[in-house]
Motif scaffolding. Structure first.
Motif, short mmCIF file in Angstrom:
data_model
loop_
_atom_site.label_atom_id
_atom_site.label_comp_id
_atom_site.label_asym_id
_atom_site.label_seq_id
_atom_site.Cartn_x
_atom_site.Cartn_y
_atom_site.Cartn_z
N UNK A 160 0.83 -1.21 0.00
CA UNK A 160 0.00 0.00 0.00
C UNK A 160 0.86 1.25 0.00
N UNK A 161 1.97 1.23 0.76
CA UNK A 161 2.86 2.39 0.78
C UNK A 161 3.49 2.62 -0.58
N UNK A 162 3.88 1.55 -1.26
CA UNK A 162 4.49 1.69 -2.58
C UNK A 162 3.49 2.27 -3.59
N UNK A 163 2.25 1.76 -3.56
CA UNK A 163 1.23 2.27 -4.49
C UNK A 163 0.91 3.74 -4.21
N UNK A 164 0.78 4.08 -2.93
CA UNK A 164 0.47 5.46 -2.58
C UNK A 164 1.62 6.39 -2.93
N UNK A 165 2.85 5.90 -2.86
CA UNK A 165 4.00 6.73 -3.25
C UNK A 165 3.91 7.13 -4.71
N UNK A 166 3.51 6.19 -5.56
CA UNK A 166 3.33 6.54 -6.98
C UNK A 166 2.22 7.58 -7.14
N UNK A 167 1.12 7.39 -6.43
CA UNK A 167 0.01 8.35 -6.53
C UNK A 167 0.40 9.71 -5.98
N UNK A 168 1.04 9.73 -4.81
CA UNK A 168 1.46 11.00 -4.22
C UNK A 168 2.41 11.74 -5.15
N UNK A 169 3.30 10.99 -5.80
CA UNK A 169 4.25 11.64 -6.69
C UNK A 169 3.56 12.40 -7.81
N UNK A 170 2.58 11.76 -8.46
CA UNK A 170 1.86 12.42 -9.54
C UNK A 170 1.03 13.59 -9.02
N UNK A 171 0.39 13.39 -7.87
CA UNK A 171 -0.43 14.45 -7.29
C UNK A 171 0.42 15.68 -6.99
N UNK A 172 1.55 15.48 -6.35
CA UNK A 172 2.32 16.62 -5.89
C UNK A 172 3.12 17.29 -7.00
N UNK A 213 4.14 31.41 -14.50
CA UNK A 213 4.43 30.26 -15.36
C UNK A 213 5.90 29.82 -15.28
N UNK A 214 6.87 30.74 -15.26
CA UNK A 214 8.24 30.26 -15.03
C UNK A 214 8.42 29.59 -13.67
N UNK A 215 7.69 30.06 -12.64
CA UNK A 215 7.75 29.40 -11.34
C UNK A 215 7.15 28.01 -11.44
N UNK A 216 6.07 27.89 -12.19
CA UNK A 216 5.48 26.56 -12.43
C UNK A 216 6.50 25.64 -13.07
N UNK A 217 7.16 26.13 -14.12
CA UNK A 217 8.15 25.29 -14.81
C UNK A 217 9.30 24.92 -13.88
N UNK A 218 9.73 25.87 -13.04
CA UNK A 218 10.80 25.57 -12.09
C UNK A 218 10.37 24.50 -11.10
N UNK A 219 9.17 24.66 -10.55
CA UNK A 219 8.67 23.66 -9.61
C UNK A 219 8.49 22.30 -10.25
N UNK A 220 7.97 22.29 -11.48
CA UNK A 220 7.79 21.02 -12.18
C UNK A 220 9.12 20.37 -12.50
N UNK A 221 10.14 21.18 -12.80
CA UNK A 221 11.45 20.61 -13.09
C UNK A 221 12.01 19.88 -11.87
N UNK A 222 11.88 20.51 -10.70
CA UNK A 222 12.39 19.86 -9.49
C UNK A 222 11.49 18.71 -9.07
N UNK A 223 10.18 18.94 -9.03
CA UNK A 223 9.27 17.88 -8.63
C UNK A 223 9.33 16.72 -9.63
N UNK A 224 9.51 17.06 -10.91
CA UNK A 224 9.61 16.02 -11.92
C UNK A 224 10.83 15.14 -11.72
N UNK A 225 11.91 15.74 -11.24
CA UNK A 225 13.11 14.96 -10.92
C UNK A 225 12.78 13.89 -9.88
N UNK A 226 12.08 14.28 -8.83
CA UNK A 226 11.76 13.33 -7.77
C UNK A 226 10.69 12.34 -8.20
N UNK A 227 9.73 12.79 -9.02
CA UNK A 227 8.71 11.87 -9.50
C UNK A 227 9.31 10.85 -10.46
N UNK A 228 10.21 11.31 -11.33
CA UNK A 228 10.89 10.36 -12.23
C UNK A 228 11.65 9.32 -11.42
#
Length: 479
Positions: A60-72, A265-280
């Motif tokens: 359950x923790x592993x599945x929720x980690x995948x979901x949390x990653x996409x959500x955040x 929008x540049x802040x969005x891209x910056x946040x997505x770049x960092x969050x995307x690193x962790x989600x990847x």
């Protein structure tokens, strides 16, 4: 006419003259303290969910980690727009203390932006299960993550509205109410989560046993509760009522909304770049099995909890720098940035020491180490926590630098720095080490470290360059 404080009230007379650096330190601590506690309380909601999910089981923790990653990753994108509220209001108040119209209009534009972006993001999250299955995640994990997300996604809109309102209160130096709302939501989330997620027992005989869905429902309820509570406070607080923050909230202001999007929008891209690193990284960990993914979830939660402090300092620095920038005070901008960077550096150094010396104790906060199914998680989590300690200082520095630069309304160059550092270096290096060399999760965490160090160094250089130019400008007076 007497001097006014930021909220437009007469400043206290007869106060002893303080040295500028001490005054700045006290102001930063006074503002960042509640903001840090808000971040910790809000992250406490996430950590409480992780702990409850971990008690349900490693799967359950592993599945929720995948979901949390996409959500955040999407939630952080939304925060990029709502985070423009604080620097825009601070800059306006730096030019004219006590102004009410720009405060009200800016908040209204931020809330509109949150609404416009929340709707499509929630629609995308509805298809989390098929998306995870399409990229090769194990079918059972993808299905469980998708079912969990169809509950969790409903927290997106109220949570983004809360962030926009919190930004306005931070710029008005009234963050205590947002802290109170966040602290009130935390025990509610835990109590509801235990009641809804777990079956009945002696301690909780009325438990409903909804499993992961119960944890998600508790999170949604807590998000709505904290927003309603904060709105009620704004309507009742006499020092906030004068701004009439919700007056004509339905009005659409395309000019100011366009400014929010241009800055955000540049802040969005910056946040997505960092969050995307962790989600990847989380998605990659899922390909190496539930053990590495569960260990990754533990290490990331510990690193993220420590990160909440420099993130709160960064939010305070955005306001402090925005005020100095509004009155064209170059020395004040430099001083605010240095104080914030120093606070983040000291705290993250202490966090790194704790992570290096007590990894088993930290892991035990999230997983039952006596359970046979978790036996293989501890050694992997210990190694990952060691990597988190290595990048802790760089993570804090880059966060504060981003906050300082946002106070200067400089968002485009930091965006390219983040995209280049995380996706031009961190992700390719992590992938090469994980799959090419065979280091698996250890290679992914090495990519983390490299990307964060490069981004932190480049952002410090960017801040130094901009403030060097501002130091030559005369101050326009003000607070």
């Amino acid at each position: 006419m007497p001097a006014l404080d930021l909220a437009g009230f007469p400043a206290r007379e007869g106060a002893p003259l303080q040295r500028p650096w001490l005054r700045e330190l006290r102001a930063t601590l006074a503002l960042s303290g509640p903001l840090v506690l808000i971040n910790l309380a809000q992250h406490g909601l996430i950590m409480a969910d992780v702990v409850m999910l971990g008690r349900l089981g490693a799967g359950e923790l592993a599945a929720a980690t995948l979901a949390h990653g996409l959500y955040f990753i999407l939630f952080i994108g939304g925060i990029g727009l709502t985070s423009t509220v604080a620097p825009l209001i601070a800059e306006a108040l730096g030019r004219m203390a006590g102004a009410t119209d720009p405060v009200r209009r800016t908040l209204r534009a931020g809330l509109w932006a949150a609404t416009l972006i929340a709707v499509p993001m929630m629609g995308l999250l509805w298809y989390t299960g098929p998306l995870l299955a399409a990229i090769g995640e194990p079918p059972a994990l993808a299905e469980a993550a998708g079912a969990y997300m169809r509950v969790l996604q409903w927290a997106m809109w109220p949570a983004l509205l809360f962030m926009g309102l919190r930004g306005a209160l931070a710029a008005l130096e009234r963050p205590g109410w947002a802290l109170a709302a966040s602290l009130a939501a935390l025990p509610l989330n835990v109590a509801l989560g235990i009641w809804l997620a777990f079956p009945g027992s002696e301690a909780f005989p009325a438990g409903l046993g909804l499993g992961m869905a119960g944890v998600g429902l508790a999170t949604v309820t807590s998000a709505i509760f904290s927003l309603v509570l904060l709105v009620a406070v704004v309507l009742c607080d006499p020092r906030l009522r004068r701004y009439r923050l919700f007056h004509r909230l339905w009005r659409f202001d395309p000019v100011l909304l366009g400014r929010v999007f241009r800055l955000g929008l540049p802040i969005v891209a910056t946040g997505l770049a960092e969050a995307g690193l962790f989600e990847a990284a989380a998605l990659g960990m899922g390909l190496f099995g539930a053990t590495q993914l569960a260990a990754h979830a533990v290490a990331i939660q510990i690193a993220a909890f420590c990160f909440m402090v420099p993130n709160g300092v960064a939010q305070a620095a955005t306001v402090r720098v925005g005020l100095a920038f509004g009155r064209r005070d170059g020395a004040g901008v430099r001083r605010s940035g240095l104080v914030a960077l120093g606070l983040a550096f000291v705290f993250m150094t202490l966090c790194a020491g704790l992570q290096l010396t007590a990894p088993a104790a930290l892991t035990g906060l999230f997983l039952d180490l006596d359970a046979p199914s978790n036996a293989g998680v501890l050694p992997v989590a210990t190694a990952f926590i060691g990597f988190a300690a290595l990048f802790a200082v760089a993570d804090g520095v880059q966060s504060v630098c981003l906050g300082v630069l946002r106070g200067l309304q400089d968002t485009k160059v930091p965006m390219w720095v983040a995209v280049g550092g995380y996706w031009g270096l961190g992700v390719p290096l992590g992938a090469a080490l994980a799959w090419g060399v065979g280091y698996e999760g250890y290679g992914i965490w090495t990519g983390f470290c490299a990307g964060l160090f490069v981004v932190a160094a480049l952002l410090v250089l960017r801040w130094r360059r901009l403030t060097t130019g501002l130091l030559a400008r005369p101050a326009a007076g003000g607070r």
